[in-house]
Design a protein around this motif. Sequence first.
Motif, PDB file in Angstrom:
ATOM      1  N   GLU A  53       0.815  -1.217   0.000  1.00  0.00           N
ATOM      2  CA  GLU A  53       0.000   0.000   0.000  1.00  0.00           C
ATOM      3  C   GLU A  53       0.847   1.266   0.000  1.00  0.00           C
ATOM      4  OE1 GLU A  53      -2.726  -0.286   3.253  1.00  0.00           O
ATOM      5  OE2 GLU A  53      -4.024  -1.738   2.230  1.00  0.00           O
ATOM      6  N   THR A  54       2.018   1.237   0.636  1.00  0.00           N
ATOM      7  CA  THR A  54       2.901   2.389   0.588  1.00  0.00           C
ATOM      8  C   THR A  54       3.678   2.361  -0.728  1.00  0.00           C
ATOM      9  OG1 THR A  54       4.606   1.143   1.769  1.00  0.00           O
ATOM     10  CG2 THR A  54       3.157   2.538   3.089  1.00  0.00           C
ATOM     11  N   SER A  55       4.181   3.524  -1.131  1.00  0.00           N
ATOM     12  CA  SER A  55       4.832   3.637  -2.438  1.00  0.00           C
ATOM     13  C   SER A  55       6.135   2.854  -2.502  1.00  0.00           C
ATOM     14  CB  SER A  55       5.105   5.116  -2.752  1.00  0.00           C
ATOM     15  OG  SER A  55       3.903   5.846  -2.741  1.00  0.00           O
ATOM     16  N   PHE A  56       6.891   2.909  -1.407  1.00  0.00           N
ATOM     17  CA  PHE A  56       8.189   2.247  -1.393  1.00  0.00           C
ATOM     18  C   PHE A  56       8.422   1.588  -0.039  1.00  0.00           C
ATOM     19  CE2 PHE A  56       9.591   5.068  -4.931  1.00  0.00           C
ATOM     20  CZ  PHE A  56      10.112   4.090  -5.749  1.00  0.00           C
ATOM     21  N   CYS A  57       9.411   0.716   0.012  1.00  0.00           N
ATOM     22  CA  CYS A  57       9.862   0.127   1.276  1.00  0.00           C
ATOM     23  C   CYS A  57      11.395   0.161   1.250  1.00  0.00           C
ATOM     24  CB  CYS A  57       9.345  -1.291   1.427  1.00  0.00           C
ATOM     25  SG  CYS A  57       9.515  -2.295  -0.066  1.00  0.00           S
ATOM     26  N   PHE A  58      11.997   0.404   2.419  1.00  0.00           N
ATOM     27  CA  PHE A  58      13.436   0.677   2.399  1.00  0.00           C
ATOM     28  C   PHE A  58      14.321  -0.567   2.492  1.00  0.00           C
ATOM     29  CE2 PHE A  58      13.775   0.121   6.980  1.00  0.00           C
ATOM     30  CZ  PHE A  58      15.123  -0.133   7.185  1.00  0.00           C
ATOM     31  N   PHE A  59      13.902  -1.595   3.227  1.00  0.00           N
ATOM     32  CA  PHE A  59      14.801  -2.732   3.487  1.00  0.00           C
ATOM     33  C   PHE A  59      15.344  -3.387   2.215  1.00  0.00           C
ATOM     34  CE2 PHE A  59      15.468  -7.305   4.222  1.00  0.00           C
ATOM     35  CZ  PHE A  59      16.500  -7.237   5.147  1.00  0.00           C
ATOM     36  N   PRO A  60      14.498  -3.730   1.217  1.00  0.00           N
ATOM     37  CA  PRO A  60      15.039  -4.393   0.024  1.00  0.00           C
ATOM     38  C   PRO A  60      16.049  -3.539  -0.741  1.00  0.00           C
ATOM     39  CG  PRO A  60      12.665  -4.660   0.135  1.00  0.00           C
ATOM     40  CD  PRO A  60      13.033  -3.630   1.152  1.00  0.00           C
ATOM     41  N   TYR A  61      15.933  -2.200  -0.614  1.00  0.00           N
ATOM     42  CA  TYR A  61      16.815  -1.313  -1.366  1.00  0.00           C
ATOM     43  C   TYR A  61      18.174  -1.121  -0.709  1.00  0.00           C
ATOM     44  CZ  TYR A  61      13.316  -0.141  -4.815  1.00  0.00           C
ATOM     45  OH  TYR A  61      12.429  -0.219  -5.848  1.00  0.00           O
ATOM     46  N   LEU A  62      18.341  -1.676   0.483  1.00  0.00           N
ATOM     47  CA  LEU A  62      19.649  -1.614   1.120  1.00  0.00           C
ATOM     48  C   LEU A  62      20.713  -2.291   0.273  1.00  0.00           C
ATOM     49  CD1 LEU A  62      18.782  -2.332   4.865  1.00  0.00           C
ATOM     50  CD2 LEU A  62      19.869  -0.269   3.968  1.00  0.00           C
ATOM     51  N   SER A  63      20.328  -3.307  -0.480  1.00  0.00           N
ATOM     52  CA  SER A  63      21.289  -4.014  -1.341  1.00  0.00           C
ATOM     53  C   SER A  63      21.987  -3.046  -2.283  1.00  0.00           C
ATOM     54  CB  SER A  63      20.576  -5.100  -2.157  1.00  0.00           C
ATOM     55  OG  SER A  63      20.129  -6.147  -1.345  1.00  0.00           O
ATOM     56  N   TYR A  64      21.205  -2.153  -2.910  1.00  0.00           N
ATOM     57  CA  TYR A  64      21.775  -1.212  -3.878  1.00  0.00           C
ATOM     58  C   TYR A  64      22.658  -0.173  -3.200  1.00  0.00           C
ATOM     59  CZ  TYR A  64      18.029  -3.362  -6.563  1.00  0.00           C
ATOM     60  OH  TYR A  64      17.195  -4.278  -7.157  1.00  0.00           O
ATOM     61  N   VAL A  65      22.267   0.244  -2.009  1.00  0.00           N
ATOM     62  CA  VAL A  65      23.084   1.205  -1.263  1.00  0.00           C
ATOM     63  C   VAL A  65      24.425   0.587  -0.896  1.00  0.00           C
ATOM     64  CG1 VAL A  65      23.225   2.616   0.821  1.00  0.00           C
ATOM     65  CG2 VAL A  65      21.042   2.371  -0.355  1.00  0.00           C
ATOM     66  N   PHE A  66      24.395  -0.638  -0.393  1.00  0.00           N
ATOM     67  CA  PHE A  66      25.636  -1.328  -0.032  1.00  0.00           C
ATOM     68  C   PHE A  66      26.545  -1.506  -1.247  1.00  0.00           C
ATOM     69  CE2 PHE A  66      23.134  -3.542   3.556  1.00  0.00           C
ATOM     70  CZ  PHE A  66      23.489  -2.558   4.461  1.00  0.00           C
ATOM     71  N   LEU A  67      25.970  -1.933  -2.370  1.00  0.00           N
ATOM     72  CA  LEU A  67      26.773  -2.154  -3.580  1.00  0.00           C
ATOM     73  C   LEU A  67      27.298  -0.844  -4.139  1.00  0.00           C
ATOM     74  CD1 LEU A  67      24.584  -4.890  -5.324  1.00  0.00           C
ATOM     75  CD2 LEU A  67      26.779  -5.209  -4.151  1.00  0.00           C
ATOM     76  N   GLY A  68      26.507   0.225  -4.040  1.00  0.00           N
ATOM     77  CA  GLY A  68      26.969   1.535  -4.475  1.00  0.00           C
ATOM     78  C   GLY A  68      28.136   2.016  -3.631  1.00  0.00           C
ATOM     79  N   TYR A  69      28.075   1.755  -2.342  1.00  0.00           N
ATOM     80  CA  TYR A  69      29.164   2.123  -1.433  1.00  0.00           C
ATOM     81  C   TYR A  69      30.437   1.374  -1.806  1.00  0.00           C
ATOM     82  CZ  TYR A  69      31.748   2.789   2.925  1.00  0.00           C
ATOM     83  OH  TYR A  69      32.721   3.108   3.852  1.00  0.00           O
ATOM     84  N   VAL A  70      30.309   0.074  -2.066  1.00  0.00           N
ATOM     85  CA  VAL A  70      31.473  -0.737  -2.456  1.00  0.00           C
ATOM     86  C   VAL A  70      32.060  -0.222  -3.768  1.00  0.00           C
ATOM     87  CG1 VAL A  70      32.234  -3.034  -3.169  1.00  0.00           C
ATOM     88  CG2 VAL A  70      30.659  -2.787  -1.245  1.00  0.00           C
ATOM     89  N   PHE A  71      31.187   0.076  -4.740  1.00  0.00           N
ATOM     90  CA  PHE A  71      31.645   0.583  -6.026  1.00  0.00           C
ATOM     91  C   PHE A  71      32.403   1.895  -5.856  1.00  0.00           C
ATOM     92  CE2 PHE A  71      30.368   2.899 -10.079  1.00  0.00           C
ATOM     93  CZ  PHE A  71      31.407   2.361 -10.819  1.00  0.00           C
ATOM     94  N   GLY A  72      31.880   2.769  -4.989  1.00  0.00           N
ATOM     95  CA  GLY A  72      32.563   4.042  -4.729  1.00  0.00           C
ATOM     96  C   GLY A  72      33.941   3.827  -4.139  1.00  0.00           C
ATOM     97  N   LYS A  73      34.061   2.881  -3.228  1.00  0.00           N
ATOM     98  CA  LYS A  73      35.357   2.586  -2.612  1.00  0.00           C
ATOM     99  C   LYS A  73      36.343   2.024  -3.637  1.00  0.00           C
ATOM    100  CE  LYS A  73      35.269   3.589   1.804  1.00  0.00           C
ATOM    101  NZ  LYS A  73      36.293   4.493   2.400  1.00  0.00           N
ATOM    102  N   VAL A  74      35.840   1.219  -4.568  1.00  0.00           N
ATOM    103  CA  VAL A  74      36.703   0.650  -5.612  1.00  0.00           C
ATOM    104  C   VAL A  74      37.202   1.737  -6.548  1.00  0.00           C
ATOM    105  CG1 VAL A  74      36.740  -0.857  -7.643  1.00  0.00           C
ATOM    106  CG2 VAL A  74      35.669  -1.651  -5.523  1.00  0.00           C
ATOM    107  N   ILE A  75      36.286   2.604  -7.001  1.00  0.00           N
ATOM    108  CA  ILE A  75      36.656   3.676  -7.930  1.00  0.00           C
ATOM    109  C   ILE A  75      37.719   4.588  -7.331  1.00  0.00           C
ATOM    110  CG2 ILE A  75      35.784   5.872  -8.864  1.00  0.00           C
ATOM    111  CD1 ILE A  75      35.259   3.627 -10.719  1.00  0.00           C
TER     112      ILE A  75
END
Length: 372
Positions: free
Chosen positions: A199-221
Amino acid sequence: MFSLRDKEVNVGRQRELDLVKGFLMIMIVFIHSFQTLAGMEAATSNVYEIMFALFMPTGACLYLFTMGFGSVFTRHSEPGDMVKNGVKLLLYQGLSNLCYAAAIVVSFFIRNLITGEVAGSREIYHENLYAVLTFVNIFFISGMCYLVLALYRKLGVKLSGYIISAVIVGIVSPFTKQLVTDNAALNWILDMTFGGKGETSFCFFPYLSYVFLGYVFGKVIRRIPENEKGNFYKKSGIICGVTAAVWFAGCIIMHPGIEEFFNYMLEQYRTPGLMKVIGSFCTIMFVFALSFFIMPVVEKWKFGYNKLCYYSKQISKMYAVHIGVYFAIAGFAAFYEFSVKECLIWSVAVLVITDLLVHGYIIIEDKIKNRK
């Protein structure tokens, strides 16, 4: 060849990020046109369903990925700073909801004052008002994810921990979304956390995966010298591009037909499983590589390049404002059901209007700061 250095040697602004985020903002405006203004015919049209399905491997996933990526490069990356940013974004969520409600109320009142009330519009008005007051969007997700990143930074979690966490979230998300209850208040909290009832537009828990991977990618770059990024993106772009294409083709084969494919992508967009996380990650990496290589061409088109950079820099303001503009249009139109063509036209108009409003806000903000 490219090599990961022991020290962080590439700590400046990553220009490909501007192209990625700038184009993302444009696509968000087009998608939201159909989600706020479209009638049933337009909302179920092949145009919208194809646009949505093609954009969904990135979309909000890309927004959260770039948030994790950007958190590595910001000067305010200490746990305390992240907590402040997280709380600020949660407050923005509530403030934006009130602004969206005000946009509907004012525009609908003016419309009725001028032309009189359209039959049947009052019920739709109340439905939209309730929807925007309980609206949970990217600000809520970003705010919660900042708080999680702050905890990880405080605990000193290693990069391997972020990768493992991303995988775990992708595995358990399809199960946590089954957490529902008959208690309305608790169910709303569970819904915006795990996405169970939808019923809500979004939920945050499943999207943590992308945040974590984005953080790792930033550290690699940050460990790849600027003059070696071309080789890095060439290799990663090919591998991820092929992987993304195989995943996308598999989704199409397993879910033939536009409507079935659209419904599948819609479900996976809200509560992605591990395969969707992997597919979206590879798509995002391919988009980053593509942006890096087309940048010299895009830079020659000064107007377009500057706009993309501007949208990237002001993406939070652009995101917040454009939704309010759509709701104002809906109110003025007495919630008229627009066609596909009209939604596409409104997309361009709202992009321009949002651009002007954000420009005006920044000018006023700068004047106030200068007076102080």
